[in-house]
Design a protein around this motif. Structure first.
Motif, PDB file in Angstrom:
ATOM      1  N   ILE B  95     -44.808  20.478 -47.066  1.00  0.00           N
ATOM      2  CA  ILE B  95     -44.313  19.795 -46.109  1.00  0.00           C
ATOM      3  C   ILE B  95     -45.958  19.081 -45.519  1.00  0.00           C
ATOM      4  O   ILE B  95     -45.715  18.091 -45.541  1.00  0.00           O
ATOM      5  CB  ILE B  95     -44.009  20.210 -44.802  1.00  0.00           C
ATOM      6  N   ASP B  96     -46.655  19.661 -45.103  1.00  0.00           N
ATOM      7  CA  ASP B  96     -48.071  19.740 -43.914  1.00  0.00           C
ATOM      8  C   ASP B  96     -48.830  19.867 -45.014  1.00  0.00           C
ATOM      9  O   ASP B  96     -49.662  18.390 -45.134  1.00  0.00           O
ATOM     10  CB  ASP B  96     -48.451  20.425 -42.783  1.00  0.00           C
ATOM     11  N   GLN B  99     -49.322  15.784 -46.994  1.00  0.00           N
ATOM     12  CA  GLN B  99     -49.087  14.787 -46.070  1.00  0.00           C
ATOM     13  C   GLN B  99     -51.108  15.344 -45.691  1.00  0.00           C
ATOM     14  O   GLN B  99     -51.446  13.513 -45.626  1.00  0.00           O
ATOM     15  CB  GLN B  99     -48.491  15.125 -44.281  1.00  0.00           C
ATOM     16  N   GLY B 293     -45.927  18.641 -39.998  1.00  0.00           N
ATOM     17  CA  GLY B 293     -45.161  17.633 -41.004  1.00  0.00           C
ATOM     18  C   GLY B 293     -46.372  16.185 -41.255  1.00  0.00           C
ATOM     19  O   GLY B 293     -45.804  14.972 -41.413  1.00  0.00           O
TER      20      GLY B 293
END
Lengths: 161, 500
Positions: B95-96, B99, B293
């Motif tokens: 998720i992170d 990113q 996120g």
């Protein structure tokens, strides 16, 4: 409700994950109970061969029934509503192992690995025969290197004439 | 100072060239399978069980342990660079982490993950060394009834803490127990469920079952769905995190390590649960949760530390009580029994070299992983370009040859094929195969302890309730089961495993 409607409904129910899982558990439990029908049960103090297996089968039967009921009570169209199996990989992957198991002792590693790779390769689409044979060659070399040469296992390499 | 002496003994065992080599091999293989999606540590360890048969027990265990915690390191690489979890325990890292990679901070994310894992590895190794001996002492005071109740608690807890339907998981455990019965009954000499096949008279071994369920089953499952498109973000620049990254991530590393260490010890715990819980925790304590996120470094640091800590502390119940908390530990017990070593609290006193050598090797292995991971990141990225359609043939081959060599029986390969088909069907029906392995390994031990308890009490089942420790353990199991039935707890449990 018409007969056709009933049939469609049954089919919808039978495709649910929990219904199928419950039926599978129950089938295994019944198979187990049938297989252990002649095993001596004994008493809690002197347990026979069949004591624990039969106990477990009854528990599994009960659990399977619970899962089945859970599945039947789900609202239609839920997340576990439809199960589809990938038949092609299922059959071919299993077949490649079966081929390997049936041939390795009589025909040796080279033939067995070749068969394993050939059958296994057809589990996916779009692969050339050259590519597959190359893969088989690499695996045969790898196998010989690790298990026959490295670990000194006595596995037949070539067919016994 | 007994601890230091013991650790010194451990390091002399772990530092022998052969054991260093096996620790390195384990770490390397672990990273490899961690990086590659589609093959996990359970299947790999099962496939390598036959190889450990030919090694010293301690070397074999060192290598298998290295695979398990190495996979936690490797899993993060794929999660960050490709947005695919290399392992289930790095699902939340996607998720992170991904990113961050998109924002050009891939290097920082990888470094934070690796450094956090290393820190967690060091702490949890120290925890094992500190807490294992007293726990083993407790275990040694247990009699047959206590052991039986402990195993019941372990199995129940494993089900409650794992995800998916509790009912189905219990059914899978029972199924595992049943499969564990196949073979000759040690007590009465009768054979059970052998279908008259001689290979089955000695019983099934854990490698055949695990390779079938996980190795073969996963291949079928992976081939049945279209191959994911992999967009590898290859540009990894600047491996060192910024000062800001450091400032933000070190508290998360501490929290993740603490949480993971605790959750790893629990039955059913381990790497996956730890990482999910750590992500939820980070989001809760963050001053600005909306950053999650969108490349929050804590979202990488916390879960990655937690999964490594959890992976390692899950060795504690296995090493001290002989009770596996997850499927990997069940295979470790299988590896021990292959060598004729009875798992349990006596291992530490009877085989101190093995026990402490393995613990020392964990620290060494973590250090190696740090070195393997960061500078060699380019190589691991290249490996991601190998398409699965080449990979699975090699995996299939290792499954076949592994099952064949561990049993020296061709019939076992046919059995593995059967378990592979079953494993795939169970996966499609949302029945996790992991509890089945737990049941399979614990089954014979449970039956043995049940029989002994019955002999002590002359057939009176009340013995489990009359003994205070046994009663306490059973009550704890009951409380856990009751909790699952409660709607509030059930919702929380479902939420814990959802991707936030």
């Amino acid at each position: 409700m018409t007969i056709q409607g009933n049939r469609a409904q049954t089919r919808e129910l039978l495709a649910r994950k929990n219904v199928l899982a419950g039926l599978l558990f129950m089938a295994i439990a019944i198979l187990g109970l049938w297989l252990s029908r002649d095993y001596p049960i004994g008493t809690a103090l002197r347990m026979g061969t069949g004591y624990v297996p039969r106990l477990l089968c009854w528990v599994l039967l009960g659990l399977g029934a619970c899962v089945l009921v859970q599945g039947l009570r789900e609202p239609p169209g839920g997340p576990g509503a439809d199960v589809s199996l990938g038949w092609r990989p299922l059959v071919l992957v299993a077949a490649s192992l079966v081929l390997f198991g049936l041939t390795v002792e009589r025909l040796g590693l080279v033939v067995a690995i070749l068969l394993l790779t050939l059958a296994g390769a057809y589990a996916t689409r779009g692969r050339g025969i050259v590519e597959t044979l190359l893969a088989a060659l690499v695996l045969i070399a790898l196998c010989w290197g690790i298990f026959v040469f490295g670990l000194q296992l006595t596995i037949p390499v070539w067919p016994e004439w | 100072m007994e601890l230091l002496q013991n650790l010194a003994l451990g390091f002399t065992v772990a530092m022998t060239p052969a054991n260093l080599l096996f620790a390195f091999a384990g770490a390397l293989i672990g990273t490899l399978i961690g990086v590659l999606p589609g093959i996990g540590p359970i299947a790999t360890i099962a496939m390598l069980l036959p190889v450990t048969f030919h090694l010293e027990p301690v070397s074999g265990l060192i290598m298998l342990a290295g695979i398990f915690y190495g996979a936690q390191y490797g899993g993060s690489i794929t999660a960050i660079l490709v947005n695919l979890p290399g392992e289930t325990s790095s699902v939340v890292t996607c998720i992170d982490g991904h990113q961050m990679a998109r924002q050009g901070r891939a290097g920082a994310a990888l470094a934070v993950a690796a450094l956090g894992s290393f820190f967690a590895g060091c702490v949890s190794t120290a925890l094992i060394a500190t807490f294992a001996p007293p726990l083993a002492k407790v275990g040694q005071s247990f009699g047959a009834p206590e052991y039986f109740s402990l195993m019941v608690l372990g199995l129940i807890a494993a089900v409650v803490l794992a995800h998916g339907s509790v009912l189905k998981a219990v059914a899978m455990i029972i199924l595992g127990l049943l499969v564990g019965l196949v073979g000759t009954d040690g007590n009465s000499g009768g054979t059970r469920f052998t279908f008259g096949i001689t290979t089955l008279a000695d019983g099934l071994d854990v490698a055949t079952l695990a390779i079938g369920l996980f190795g073969v089953g996963e291949i079928i499952a992976n081939l049945a769905q279209p191959e994911e498109k992999r967009d590898v973000l290859a540009k990894v620049t600047r491996l060192w995190p910024s000062a800001e990254d450091f400032r933000q991530s070190w508290p998360a590393v501490l929290r993740g390590t603490g949480l993971g260490s605790v959750l790893g010890v629990l039955p059913g715990g381990g790497a996956t649960l730890s990482s999910f819980a750590a992500y939820a925790l980070e989001k809760k304590v963050a001053r600005d949760p909306s950053r999650f996120g969108h490349g929050a470094v804590e979202g990488v640091a916390g879960p990655e530390s937690a999964n490594n800590a959890g992976a390692q502390t899950s060795f504690i119940p296995m090493l001290t009580l002989g009770i596996p908390g997850n499927a990997v530990m069940a295979l470790m017990i299988g590896a021990l029994t292959i060598h004729g070593i009875q798992p349990g609290p006596q291992i530490m006193t009877e085989r101190p070299q093995m026990f402490w050598g393995m613990i020392a090797s964990m620290w060494i292995g973590n250090l190696m992983l740090l070195i393997i991971n960061l500078p060699l990141i380019g190589i691991w990225v290249q490996l991601l370009r190998i398409p699965y359609r080449f990979l699975y043939l090699a995996i299939l081959f290792f499954c076949a040859i592994g099952v064949y060599t561990v049993n020296n029986s061709a019939a076992a390969v046919l059995l593995a094929a059967l378990f592979g088909v079953l494993g795939y069907i169970f996966m499609r029906l949302d029945c996790e195969p992991a509890p089945m392995i737990l049941g399979f390994v614990l089954g014979p031990l449970m039956e043995d302890n049940l029989r002994r308890a019955m002999r002590i009490s002359a057939g009176d089942p009340m013995i489990f309730l009359n003994r205070p420790i046994s009663l306490g353990l059973l009550l704890a199991a009951l409380v856990l089961l009751a909790m699952v039935m409660m709607p509030n707890f059930r919702r929380g449990r479902e939420k814990a495993f959802q991707e936030p």
